[in-house]
Write an enzyme that holds these catalytic residues in place. Structure first.
Site, PDB file in Angstrom:
ATOM      1  N   GLN A   1       2.292  22.587   1.153  1.00 37.21           N
ATOM      2  CA  GLN A   1       2.921  23.273   0.209  1.00 37.21           C
ATOM      3  C   GLN A   1       2.032  23.692  -1.162  1.00 37.21           C
ATOM      4  O   GLN A   1       2.511  24.098  -2.080  1.00 37.21           O
ATOM      5  CB  GLN A   1       4.202  22.636  -0.330  1.00 37.21           C
TER       6      GLN A   1
ATOM      7  N   HIS B   1      10.772   9.580 -10.131  1.00 33.93           N
ATOM      8  CA  HIS B   1      11.078   9.234  -8.910  1.00 33.93           C
ATOM      9  C   HIS B   1      12.097   7.929  -8.858  1.00 33.93           C
ATOM     10  O   HIS B   1      13.205   8.179  -8.004  1.00 33.93           O
ATOM     11  CB  HIS B   1       9.823   8.688  -8.198  1.00 33.93           C
TER      12      HIS B   1
ATOM     13  N   MET C   1       6.166  13.015  -2.950  1.00 30.58           N
ATOM     14  CA  MET C   1       4.784  13.032  -2.468  1.00 30.58           C
ATOM     15  C   MET C   1       3.985  11.715  -3.354  1.00 30.58           C
ATOM     16  O   MET C   1       2.667  11.786  -3.185  1.00 30.58           O
ATOM     17  CB  MET C   1       4.207  14.277  -3.111  1.00 30.58           C
TER      18      MET C   1
ATOM     19  N   GLY D   1      14.873  16.103  -7.955  1.00 30.27           N
ATOM     20  CA  GLY D   1      14.914  16.018  -9.569  1.00 30.27           C
ATOM     21  C   GLY D   1      15.255  17.589 -10.141  1.00 30.27           C
ATOM     22  O   GLY D   1      14.248  18.631  -9.652  1.00 30.27           O
ATOM     23  N   GLN D   2      16.001  17.490 -11.172  1.00 36.66           N
ATOM     24  CA  GLN D   2      15.955  18.691 -12.122  1.00 36.66           C
ATOM     25  C   GLN D   2      14.675  19.410 -12.362  1.00 36.66           C
ATOM     26  O   GLN D   2      14.533  20.408 -12.821  1.00 36.66           O
ATOM     27  CB  GLN D   2      17.162  18.669 -13.070  1.00 36.66           C
TER      28      GLN D   2
ATOM     29  N   ASP E   1      12.307  19.987 -10.843  1.00 35.86           N
ATOM     30  CA  ASP E   1      11.938  21.075  -9.972  1.00 35.86           C
ATOM     31  C   ASP E   1      13.274  21.995  -9.605  1.00 35.86           C
ATOM     32  O   ASP E   1      13.599  21.882  -8.541  1.00 35.86           O
ATOM     33  CB  ASP E   1      11.311  20.345  -8.732  1.00 35.86           C
TER      34      ASP E   1
ATOM     35  N   SER F   1       3.686  13.276 -11.615  1.00 35.79           N
ATOM     36  CA  SER F   1       2.476  12.654 -11.082  1.00 35.79           C
ATOM     37  C   SER F   1       1.166  13.238 -11.816  1.00 35.79           C
ATOM     38  O   SER F   1       0.245  12.561 -11.765  1.00 35.79           O
ATOM     39  CB  SER F   1       2.492  12.866  -9.497  1.00 35.79           C
ATOM     40  N   ARG F   2       1.175  14.686 -11.701  1.00 38.33           N
ATOM     41  CA  ARG F   2       0.024  15.456 -12.337  1.00 38.33           C
ATOM     42  C   ARG F   2      -0.272  14.693 -13.826  1.00 38.33           C
ATOM     43  O   ARG F   2      -1.502  15.212 -14.170  1.00 38.33           O
ATOM     44  CB  ARG F   2       0.238  16.957 -12.387  1.00 38.33           C
TER      45      ARG F   2
ATOM     46  N   MET G   1       8.263  13.431 -16.906  1.00 37.66           N
ATOM     47  CA  MET G   1       7.319  12.375 -16.358  1.00 37.66           C
ATOM     48  C   MET G   1       6.964  13.409 -14.930  1.00 37.66           C
ATOM     49  O   MET G   1       7.766  14.390 -14.296  1.00 37.66           O
ATOM     50  CB  MET G   1       8.050  11.378 -15.804  1.00 37.66           C
TER      51      MET G   1
HETATM   52  P1  AMP Z   1       7.262  15.098  -6.023  1.00 41.03           P
HETATM   53  O1  AMP Z   1       6.616  13.435  -5.832  1.00 41.03           O
HETATM   54  O2  AMP Z   1       6.614  15.767  -7.397  1.00 41.03           O
HETATM   55  O3  AMP Z   1       7.390  15.800  -4.978  1.00 41.03           O
HETATM   56  O4  AMP Z   1       8.641  14.520  -6.558  1.00 41.03           O
HETATM   57  C1  AMP Z   1       9.570  14.116  -5.595  1.00 41.03           C
HETATM   58  C2  AMP Z   1      10.989  14.238  -6.151  1.00 41.03           C
HETATM   59  O5  AMP Z   1      10.892  13.600  -7.669  1.00 41.03           O
HETATM   60  C3  AMP Z   1      11.365  15.747  -6.579  1.00 41.03           C
HETATM   61  O6  AMP Z   1      12.626  15.637  -6.192  1.00 41.03           O
HETATM   62  C4  AMP Z   1      11.107  15.756  -7.998  1.00 41.03           C
HETATM   63  O7  AMP Z   1      11.877  16.875  -8.682  1.00 41.03           O
HETATM   64  C5  AMP Z   1      11.304  14.606  -8.524  1.00 41.03           C
HETATM   65  N1  AMP Z   1      10.990  14.320  -9.899  1.00 41.03           N
HETATM   66  C6  AMP Z   1       9.672  14.382 -10.203  1.00 41.03           C
HETATM   67  N2  AMP Z   1       9.356  14.224 -11.412  1.00 41.03           N
HETATM   68  C7  AMP Z   1      10.541  13.811 -12.002  1.00 41.03           C
HETATM   69  C8  AMP Z   1      11.106  13.479 -13.348  1.00 41.03           C
HETATM   70  N3  AMP Z   1      10.491  13.576 -14.406  1.00 41.03           N
HETATM   71  N4  AMP Z   1      12.617  13.153 -13.509  1.00 41.03           N
HETATM   72  C9  AMP Z   1      13.432  13.266 -12.460  1.00 41.03           C
HETATM   73  N5  AMP Z   1      12.849  13.763 -11.098  1.00 41.03           N
HETATM   74  C10 AMP Z   1      11.880  14.081 -10.994  1.00 41.03           C
END
Ligand code: AMP
Length: 281
Positions: A61, A37, A30, A146-147, A149, A185-186, A183
């Site tokens: 979502q 990421h 996102m 990512g783990q 989530d 985005s929020r 880490m």
């Molecule tokens: P998002 O942009 O938040 O939807 O995340 C995109 C992908 O990045 C998802 O698969 C997340 O689980 C992964 N992700 C987010 N934060 C981390 C992190 N700190 N370490 C590894 N993967 C991450």
């Protein structure tokens, strides 16, 4: 790098790649990218000929409209960060992903009744719909998540299995700040003090996992975590759960026979943060 925006553009590029026998690794995001990421893109690069990413803040979502409105967005910076790390970045507008709002509902049984599922109604349906559409457009051989989530990974594995998507799902480790803060985005919405406090979320997971290993008692380890988080000023615990890391069911054994996940969600400065660690995997 190529930046397709429409379904026709991405489909054409993917068809050409497939015709020349290239394998495709896919990282859906996102945006508001960070090193977490980027680690997914690095893993995708190791395993595949072509790395495709997507940036799309998926409205369906978000169960909280203000979370959607305030979600950080900075596509220009994201594209800079991805330079050399991806070959194709799909940048669809909302009208491309949703010419009209989907009426299909996808449900995931137990997986959506616990933790994120119970606190964010409709969230996993929205995730599963957008991920399914993206899988159809990108046709990846492998998709990277990512783990961080963990529950999302389990839902997507189920989706891929149940609907026979021809791809493998790869889960990558949580990337953390030096402080231990996962880490996210929020995190950009936190003040410097908030970030410091937020690093205690990981500390609580570690303390509770140590207690669990010593005592072998999940409910005691859970109570200890709840007390720990309860004493952090400004932090409001939403849940802390100890579950089987595969099924997300209550564990039968916490002495090393099954993988265990300690999972937490908490609010800080009006930002919702989640984290987890996995033991015995
Ligand atoms: P998002 O942009 O938040 O939807 O995340 C995109 C992908 O990045 C998802 O698969 C997340 O689980 C992964 N992700 C987010 N934060 C981390 C992190 N700190 N370490 C590894 N993967 C991450």
């Amino acid at each position: 790098m190529e930046f397709p925006k429409t379904k026709e553009e991405i489909t054409k590029i993917i068809r050409e790649a497939k015709n020349s026998g290239k394998t495709i690794g896919f990282v859906p995001t996102m945006g508001a990218l960070h090193k977490g990421h980027l680690s997914l893109f690095e893993n995708a690069r190791k395993d595949n000929d072509i790395v495709v990413g997507s940036i799309f803040v998926n409205p369906i979502q978000f169960n909280d409209p203000s979370d959607y409105r305030l979600y950080p967005r900075n596509v220009a910076r994201d594209l800079d960060l991805l330079s050399g790390k991806a070959d194709i970045i799909f940048l669809p507008e909302e009208s491309v992903m949703y010419p009209d709002r989907p009426t299909t509902t996808l449900s995931f049984g137990h997986l959506e009744t616990v933790m994120e599922g119970s606190h964010r109604p409709g969230h996993f349906n929205g995730v599963a719909i957008v991920v399914s559409k993206l899988f159809h457009f990108v046709q990846p051989d492998a998709a990277y998540f990512g783990q961080k989530d963990l529950q999302q990974v389990r839902v997507i594995e189920r989706l891929v299995h149940d609907l026979s998507f021809p791809l493998s799902v790869r889960m990558c480790p949580v990337i953390r700040e030096a402080s231990g803060l996962a880490m996210s985005s929020r995190n950009m919405r936190l003040s410097p003090e908030g970030r410091e406090t937020a690093s205690k979320i990981y500390r609580g997971l570690i303390l509770s996992s140590e207690r669990l290993k010593l005592s072998g008692d999940a409910s005691e380890a859970r109570k200890q975590a709840e007390n720990y988080y309860g004493n952090i000023q400004g932090l409001k615990l939403e849940y802390f759960e100890i579950v089987n890391a595969e099924t997300l069911m209550p564990p039968q054994d916490v002495h090393g026979k099954e993988p265990i996940a300690l999972c937490v969600a908490a609010w800080l400065e009006n930002v919702r943060l989640i984290d987890n660690i996995i033991l015995f995997s």
